[in-house]
Design an enzyme around this catalytic site. Structure first.
Site, PDB file in Angstrom:
ATOM      1  N   HIS A  42      65.872  39.051  41.336  1.00 15.49           N
ATOM      2  CA  HIS A  42      66.563  38.447  42.473  1.00 15.49           C
ATOM      3  C   HIS A  42      66.477  39.470  43.597  1.00 15.49           C
ATOM      4  O   HIS A  42      66.656  40.672  43.380  1.00 15.49           O
ATOM      5  CB  HIS A  42      68.026  38.156  42.144  1.00 15.49           C
ATOM      6  CG  HIS A  42      68.867  37.912  43.361  1.00 15.49           C
ATOM      7  ND1 HIS A  42      68.955  36.679  43.970  1.00 15.49           N
ATOM      8  CD2 HIS A  42      69.645  38.757  44.107  1.00 15.49           C
ATOM      9  CE1 HIS A  42      69.762  36.765  45.015  1.00 15.49           C
ATOM     10  NE2 HIS A  42      70.189  38.008  45.116  1.00 15.49           N
ATOM     11  N   CYS A  69      65.278  32.735  45.721  1.00 16.24           N
ATOM     12  CA  CYS A  69      65.708  33.840  46.577  1.00 16.24           C
ATOM     13  C   CYS A  69      64.528  34.658  47.077  1.00 16.24           C
ATOM     14  O   CYS A  69      64.547  35.180  48.201  1.00 16.24           O
ATOM     15  CB  CYS A  69      66.675  34.743  45.805  1.00 16.24           C
ATOM     16  SG  CYS A  69      65.992  35.362  44.245  1.00 16.24           S
TER      17      CYS A  69
END
Length: 655
Positions: A33, A106
């Site tokens: 992420h 993301c």
């Protein structure tokens, strides 16, 4: 100038690093992420990330904790006001309902932001993680589960149940998804479904920098300049563009072949400025780029011309394969459907034979427990799924294997493998032969490291074939195992796991190669069937991946799975298989076996990479003379077999 940094977190909290080699056969250090941190004023930085929409927090204060790594992306000349305006515009693009763990996440957002702020991109090891994951058998098996998590069901439709993957895999997947989509203020979020359109391999471009990065990193790029809000024709052509992206986009295991497809909405981010740079005055407009240079342009709604221009671009990027110019009607007519062994024995008799062997073996609580698992769970499941019928009809809704069945069955198999001789185990192998005809069992096995019980059974056959002689019982075991493997290779993800999964030391090829030269005709027939199924998976991937015409798929309906594509990209086992096929053909006189062997060789040779290893190998082995020499054998009489021999001989390079 303000410094721009990329914060990198691991959504798996270390589990990926611990379990990835076991689950996927590849070391994956984290499920990444990322977020963007910009410090416009010293001491007042801001961390921005995408999950349930675009979220903002103080650096290191999100629910992800402290980053594992911080990457310096350089400085930006953009001022804070422009940055905030950009984020506001992007909020309509990066919404919670569009999130997808693999396709739009993301990292898609931070890569876009990096391009806007600095003109660069995020590191490749972050961007390439989805492709690396999907190229493993474990990733291929879990892809349907991931897509179901983010798919919006049709009105009135019930949600499709997830396939029965390993509990540890499913738990890890759910944990990663929940962690990915949490916002800083949400303690117990529910992941939202994404729109169907996001399943296509689309690359977002909202500014000049991210678009230039895309052009630099891909040979072929198709760009769609659109105004989704104010242009009705754009909405008409959008599904066609997305379908083209799904058919002709770059897929895992394709060696980078295919085009990158990007949609540039003039109302999103700096899309309008980007369109002006390229002289776009009307929408929809399509531009086609080869090695960063625009080679053609198309305006308006013309699906046929859009497909033609895309095919032409790919033809230019990836020249035709030499085999395209050959007349190969027999090779083209080959069905690539796997050869399966589907005969259902009398299951009570099969179990009774195995039970008698268990009863005479040294007794232990574990062997008795294994016997009860087979009696109480496995045999009833097989009877229900493969019931004996007078007309051979299959039940309309056969039961599927579940983890509750497969976990104890795998444990029972491990117990019996350690307690019984091979000649007593072939009834157990026959049960697994039927089980791998069940897609649910295949999905579960593909997610088990090394395909679990199947690999253990194959290892016994390999060791038996290494012995100078085999008795009748051992021959029966080897024959049944080859039939099990032929069925298993009807499913690409399971085949891939068996070929090169964790802990593999060549069990499949170590079984197949000597079996092709066995003295028993039935064993050779089963081995030739397995060889064909393995080679056909390669052929399917090459055809669907555009191996023939410059990266253009030769049959969109015949799309290969990610596991097929991964197998096609791995030449090491193909070389060994090709060598075994040539040697077996040289010795074989039975027409049926010759037919399957030469069909397998045809699949390996057709559209093989010109710079690969298979072609030079068959040249050194004198394969052309071997193949054409079969035409002189009296037993080879069928017209279709003789024609296939002639055509495969023409594909073999002359020695």
């Amino acid at each position: 100038m303000a410094p721009v940094k990329l914060y990198i977190y691991d959504l798996s909290n270390g589990l990926a690093k611990q379990l990835s080699a076991q689950l996927t056969g590849r070391q994956i250090d984290g499920i990444w992420h990322t977020s963007i941190v910009v410090e416009f004023t010293p001491g007042h930085a801001q961390e921005v990330f995408y999950g349930q929409g675009i979220n903002t927090t103080l650096p290191g204060r999100s629910h992800h904790g402290q980053p594992l790594q911080i990457v310096d992306l350089g400085d930006t000349a953009i001022d804070e006001e422009t940055w905030q305006e950009y984020l506001e515009e992007m909020r309509d693009h990066y919404t919670a309902d569009k999130y997808h763990l693999l396709d739009f996440n993301c990292n898609s957002f931070t890569n876009d932001c990096a391009g806007f702020l600095t003109g660069g991109s995020i590191p490749d090891f972050v961007k390439d993680l989805p492709t690396d994951f999907l190229s493993t058998p474990f990733g291929a098996a879990l892809r349907p589960t991931i897509d179901n998590m983010y798919r919006r069901p049709a009105p009135g439709a019930s949600a499709a149940p997830p396939p029965p993957n390993q509990p540890i895999a499913a738990s890890l997947l759910q944990a990663v998804a929940a962690q990915a989509q949490r916002s800083s203020s949400a303690l117990n979020p529910v992941p939202l479904a994404a729109t169907e359109s996001l399943a296509a391999p689309m690359h977002p471009s909202t500014n000049s920098a991210s678009f230039r990065t895309l052009l630099r990193s891909h040979r072929a790029v198709v760009a769609f300049f659109t105004d989704q809000q104010g242009c009705p024709p754009c909405r008409v052509i959008a599904p066609v563009f997305e379908q083209l992206a799904a058919e002709k986009g770059i897929r895992a295991g394709s060696g980078g072949r295919g085009a990158a497809f990007t949609k540039i909405d003039l109302r999103v981010g700096a899309g309008g400025t980007l369109a002006s740079e390229w002289g776009v005055r009307a929408t929809p407009t399509f531009m086609f780029f080869l090695d960063g240079t625009k080679v053609s342009e198309l305006k308006g709604v013309d699906p046929g011309e859009l497909r033609t221009q895309t095919d032409l671009l790919l033809f230019q990027a990836y020249p035709p394969h030499p085999h395209v110019s050959l007349s190969l009607p027999a090779v083209k007519a080959l069905s690539l459907a796997p050869i399966l062994f589907t005969q259902v024995p009398v299951l009570d008799t099969v179990f009774a034979k195995l039970a008698s062997s268990i009863d005479v073996a040294p007794s232990s609580p574990t062997t008795m427990q294994a016997k009860e698992v087979l009696r109480g769970q496995v045999v009833p499941y097989l009877k229900a799924r493969f019931p004996p019928t007078a007309d051979g009809a299959k039940p309309s809704s056969p039961p599927s294997a579940t983890a509750a069945l497969l976990v104890p069955w795998a444990a029972a198999t491990a117990t019996l493998v350690g307690a019984l001789a091979p000649d007593a185990l072939f009834p157990l192998v026959d049960m697994w032969r039927l089980a791998v005809l069940d897609p649910a069992a295949v999905t579960w096995l593909a997610a088990v490291p090394g395909a679990g019980p199947v690999r253990a059974l194959v290892r016994i056959a390999r060791d038996a074939l290494a012995q100078p002689t085999q008795d009748k019982g051992t021959r029966n075991y080897v024959l049944t195992t080859l039939r099990l493997l032929a069925n298993a290779f009807g499913a690409a993800a399971l085949a891939r796991g068996l070929l090169s999964g964790p802990g593999s030391d060549g069990e499949v090829l170590g079984t197949l190669v000597p079996a092709l030269l066995h003295t028993d005709g039935a064993v050779r027939t089963a081995a030739a069937s397995l060889a064909f199924n393995a080679a056909a998976s390669v052929q399917r991937a090459r055809v669907a991946g555009g191996g023939g015409l410059g990266g253009v798929a030769l049959g969109a309906a015949n799309s290969a799975s990610d596991a097929d594509a991964a197998a096609a990209a791995d030449e090491e086992w193909q070389v060994e298989l090709a060598s075994a096929l040539v040697e077996a053909l040289e010795r074989e006189t039975g027409e049926e076996v010759v037919h399957r062997l030469v069909a397998a060789l045809a699949c390996l040779l057709r559209y093989a990479p010109p710079d690969g290893q298979v072609g030079p190998l068959v040249e050194v082995l004198g394969a052309r003379a071997v193949v054409l020499g079969k035409l002189g054998i009296a037993s080879v009489q069928k017209k279709e077999v003789r024609k296939l021999l002639e055509e495969v001989g023409s594909m073999c390079p002359p020695a």
